[in-house]
Every structure is written in C-alpha cells, then in structure tokens.
Design an enzyme around this catalytic site. Structure first.
Site, PDB file in Angstrom:
ATOM      1  N   LYS A  82       2.743   7.561   6.027  1.00  0.00           N
ATOM      2  CA  LYS A  82       1.576   8.434   6.132  1.00  0.00           C
ATOM      3  C   LYS A  82       0.601   7.896   7.185  1.00  0.00           C
ATOM      4  CE  LYS A  82      -1.890  10.337   2.863  1.00  0.00           C
ATOM      5  NZ  LYS A  82      -2.306  10.254   1.438  1.00  0.00           N
ATOM      6  N   SER A 157      -3.277  14.357  -0.860  1.00  0.00           N
ATOM      7  CA  SER A 157      -3.352  14.273   0.578  1.00  0.00           C
ATOM      8  C   SER A 157      -2.036  13.871   1.243  1.00  0.00           C
ATOM      9  CB  SER A 157      -4.449  13.271   0.968  1.00  0.00           C
ATOM     10  OG  SER A 157      -4.132  11.961   0.558  1.00  0.00           O
ATOM     11  N   SER A 181      -3.185  11.886  -4.873  1.00  0.00           N
ATOM     12  CA  SER A 181      -2.591  12.198  -3.572  1.00  0.00           C
ATOM     13  C   SER A 181      -1.102  11.918  -3.446  1.00  0.00           C
ATOM     14  CB  SER A 181      -3.340  11.458  -2.457  1.00  0.00           C
ATOM     15  OG  SER A 181      -4.610  12.025  -2.259  1.00  0.00           O
TER      16      SER A 181
END
Length: 476
Positions: A82, A157, A181
C-alpha cells in the site's frame, strides 16, 4: 500437483506457490510473469495498483531463481504494498498530492520482513487521501474499482489491496487498519484478513518527520489481505518478525499455547438499534453453523459495553486526528475529503482538551472489560457492517452517506480502540438488486491470539466454498 494448482498460475494460493517453488516445480520468474500478465489484463479497469514494479519484480525473481536454496517461507510469492508505507526509492504518497515526491529512504519493517521471507513486490496499491476513508478515491491516484462491479465501493482505506488480491493481482496484499482499513476492503471485495492486535507487527516509516499520536500508534496496525485463511497462516509469521525500529513490538511467536477444546465462541447479532440486514444475519448463521460443525462451542451471548466502546473509541481517535492532523487535512486535502471529515466530526464529536485526555485514559477500562470477557469466550463472532456494502462514493454524500459508510461500524472501531485482533471472511454471495456482492462476518479474539482467529476462519472456509472462483468466472 494438487487440484488448486491445475488452474492458471495467477489463481494459485500463496500456499500452493510457496510449496511449488520450494519443491522446484515452478520458478519465481514463472509466477511473476503470470501475475504481471494478470495485472496488465485487469488493472486498467480497476486502478488497484497505482505503481507497477514489474521490472524490479522480474529482477528479484531472477535472483531468487539463481539462489542455491529458497530464501524463506514466501519464496517467489507475489505481494503488493500500500502506498502509505515506505518502500525504498518509491513515493509514500498516502493518497495526498502534496506527498507525491516523498521518496522513502528505506523500507518499513513490514516491507523488509516480506522481502526477507522471499516475497516479490509487484506493485503499490491505492489508498484514499490520508488513508482515512471507507472508500478509495483520490485526486492523486484516481478511483479504485471493485472487481465485482461498479455497483460496489472497493472499500478503504486499503481498497487498492482488496481489489488487487481478489482480482488475481497476487495472492497477498499488504494493508493497514486504524479503524477498519483492512476489514472494510475485505468485506467489500470478499477477501480474508486478520487485523493484528496491538504490538503484533512492527511498524515505522523511515520517511516520517515526526512521531504519530499515541492513539494512532496504539490503534493502527499492519496486515495482509488474502483469499484464504490458510494463506494467512503461511504469511503472517513472516510479517511479525521483530524490527528494533519499533520499540513497542511484542516478539511473540505466531502460534500460542494450544487451547483446551472445545473453544467457546460468543455470537452476537447486536445491531445497536440501526437494524441488521437479512443477508448479514444469514452470514452470522452460516459462520456459527460451520464453527459448531467443526467442534467449537458456539453460544449466543453479548460482549460487554460494545456500543459504548466503539462510540467512545472513534470520538477519541477523531479528537487526536483533529488536533494533530487537522491542519494538514485542511491545507492539503481536497474539498471532498474535508467535507467527509466534517461529517465524521458531526457523527462522532471529537473529544478535546482535558476531555480527550480522560477519554484516552478510559481506553483501559474498555480493554479490561473485553479482556475479562475473552477469558470465558476466546473468540467472538460478530457482524462487521450491519448491511451489505455501499456504493462507490457513498461516504461523500453528506451526513447520511457518511453515516451509511462509517457511522454504523462500531464492531470495527471496538477492535482498534481495545487493541484486539479481529478477522474478516466472506460466507456467501448475495444476489441483490444492485448486483452480486460478498457478505461476511468478523471474528475477534484474545490479545495476541491471531492464530486462533485464523484457525476459526480456516474451519469456516473448509465448509463454505470460496467466493473468488465465482468472481473470476464473472470477470471472464
């Protein structure tokens, strides 16, 4: 070869890839080329991976193939990272345009640990601005789409990670979780994850210029999204390897002491007055039935202070966010993300001043109550969201949208505020008017017993077919 490995290489699990590379049946380069070809085929429509690392992955795969022995348990297994975590030589954008040139001077512990285990990083995945939405869209990187279709948000997220892993862009995807997330994208895309507990995975970004707030340090954790719980058993031991740059990491082994069977599981359907959608109730029924069939002692019982723990936890976190991140969000965030934070602040009024300090102190009160409960019930089966996942951009549709996307997610916030581990997995695919989507559950557990949670998820998935096969048939 086993039945799963009769399929195309991009569909293989991390477990099957690692077994085959260790046995010399396939090379890391073969796996890498298959996954990169899949990325080329599907990522343009998904925008899950926002930075391809194809050439770096090819070079590293060749180096692995030339080595005398397997590098580690994840030898040749492709993984994505990420973009809010440091990877040397790449931008840690956190989805914010102002950070597009923030180049990491070194690898974060999670990246270092994955590389040390032999994993191959094939790309970096999308996150919303400041990694603080339950949806993934940003002016810098654009929107990430759900492989099930555009009727669904990809979650956030770690939306890029969830979309990528389920679409076949690698069997493992790194993500992180401060309020949900990892678990929001797992729910949205049908992935399997375990949010580690406090101190389990070492964390630090070498590019950071200041330490994070105390709540961010104690609520945010690094983890992985996968397509099966067995892949979490394979990969998580590598992720939790110690790193001295995180002075509060707890260097415990992945496997704890064997529990005395039958393991007691508390089941709750508490909807906190918001209402429980029939499909979510079905997911709870399916998971509870599978666990009972597997020999678990499953009992309907309510955990303590559940709504209050989630409500107070998020108000406390937002108090810290407002105080420490508020100026940056206002200065560097888009109008959209600022409006979303305004809605968050209305839904969960942030504590400020002495009230914030008192709320931080009371965190121990809630954690203690849960710890005592988990002595009797080492696992707790809960809803995650109270209804099927929302459509893309729902959290940006004013106060009602933010309430739909995040305002009912107390079962998520509870686990971050108390520092407890929690896993998510799908139980079935709902055929809804908007289109099909996976529906799943959350399983929380005792501190530092992520292994028991993954065992329980493994027991469920042994009795319930995986959703990825249906997804890949749908994608064509």
């Amino acid at each position: 070869m086993s039945e799963p490995t009769s399929r195309p290489l991009w569909q293989w699990s991390a477990t099957d890839i690692a077994r085959a590379t260790h046995a010399g049946e396939i090379t890391a380069s073969e796996v890498t080329e298959a996954i990169l070809a899949r990325m080329d085929a599907v990522n343009p429509a998904l925008n899950a991976v926002v930075e391809s690392l194809a050439e770096e992955a090819r070079a590293e795969a060749a180096a692995l193939d030339a080595s005398d022995a397997p590098k580690g348990p994840l030898h040749g297994v492709p993984v994505t990272i990420k973009v809010n975590v440091d990877q040397k030589g790449h931008a840690t954008t956190n989805g914010v345009a102002a950070l597009k040139d923030l180049i990491a001077p070194d690898d974060a512990p999670v990246v270092r640990n994955l590389k040390a285990a032999g994993a191959l990083i094939i790309g970096r995945t999308n996150t919303p601005e400041f990694s603080f939405r339950a949806d993934t869209d940003t002016p810098l990187h654009g929107r990430t789409y759900n492989p099930w279709g555009r009727h669904l948000s990809a979650g956030g997220s770690s939306g890029g990670a969830g979309s990528a892993v389920m679409a076949g862009i690698g069997p493992l995807a790194h993500g992180n979780d401060i309020g949900g997330s990892l678990r929001f994208p797992a729910s949205a895309n049908g992935a399997v994850t375990v949010k580690p507990g406090l101190g389990r995975v070492p964390a630090w970004n070498p590019s950071q210029t200041a330490e994070r707030g105390l709540l961010a340090q104690s609520m945010s954790v690094q983890g992985l999204l996968a397509r099966s719980a067995k892949d979490l058993h394979l990969s998580m031991p590598a992720l939790i390897a110690p790193d001295a740059r995180d002075p509060f990491h707890v260097p415990l082994p992945w496997r704890g002491a064997p529990p005395v069977p039958p393991i007691k599981v508390a089941v709750t359907r508490d909807d906190f007055g918001f209402g429980l959608h029939p499909e979510v109730a079905t997911a709870i029924d399916k998971a509870a039935s599978a666990l009972s069939d597997a020999g678990y002692d499953v009992t309907e019982v309510e955990p303590p202070l559940a709504f209050e723990t989630g409500e107070e936890g998020y108000r406390t976190l937002l108090g810290e966010v407002k105080a420490l991140m508020g100026p940056d969000i206002a200065a560097y965030g888009s109008k959209t993300v600022n409006a979303i934070f305004d809605a968050y602040f209305e839904l969960f009024p942030p504590y400020e001043g002495p009230d914030l300090l008192r709320a931080m102190a009371k965190r121990s009160h809630y954690a203690r109550a849960w710890s005592l409960f988990l002595q009797d019930y080492p696992l707790v089966l809960t809803p995650f969201l109270l209804k099927p996942f929302f459509h893309a951009g729902r959290d940006a549709e004013g106060l009602d949208g933010a309430r739909d996307a995040l305002g009912q997610a107390h079962w998520s916030f509870i686990m971050n505020f108390t520092g407890l581990p929690a896993g998510n997995l799908p139980t079935h695919i709902a055929d809804l008017p908007e289109g099909p989507q996976p529906i799943g559950v959350q399983i929380a557990g005792q501190r530092w017993r992520e292994d028991l949670i993954v065992d329980a998820m493994r027991a469920i998935e042994e009795r319930i077919p995986p959703v990825c096969t249906t997804l890949w048939e749908r994608m064509g």
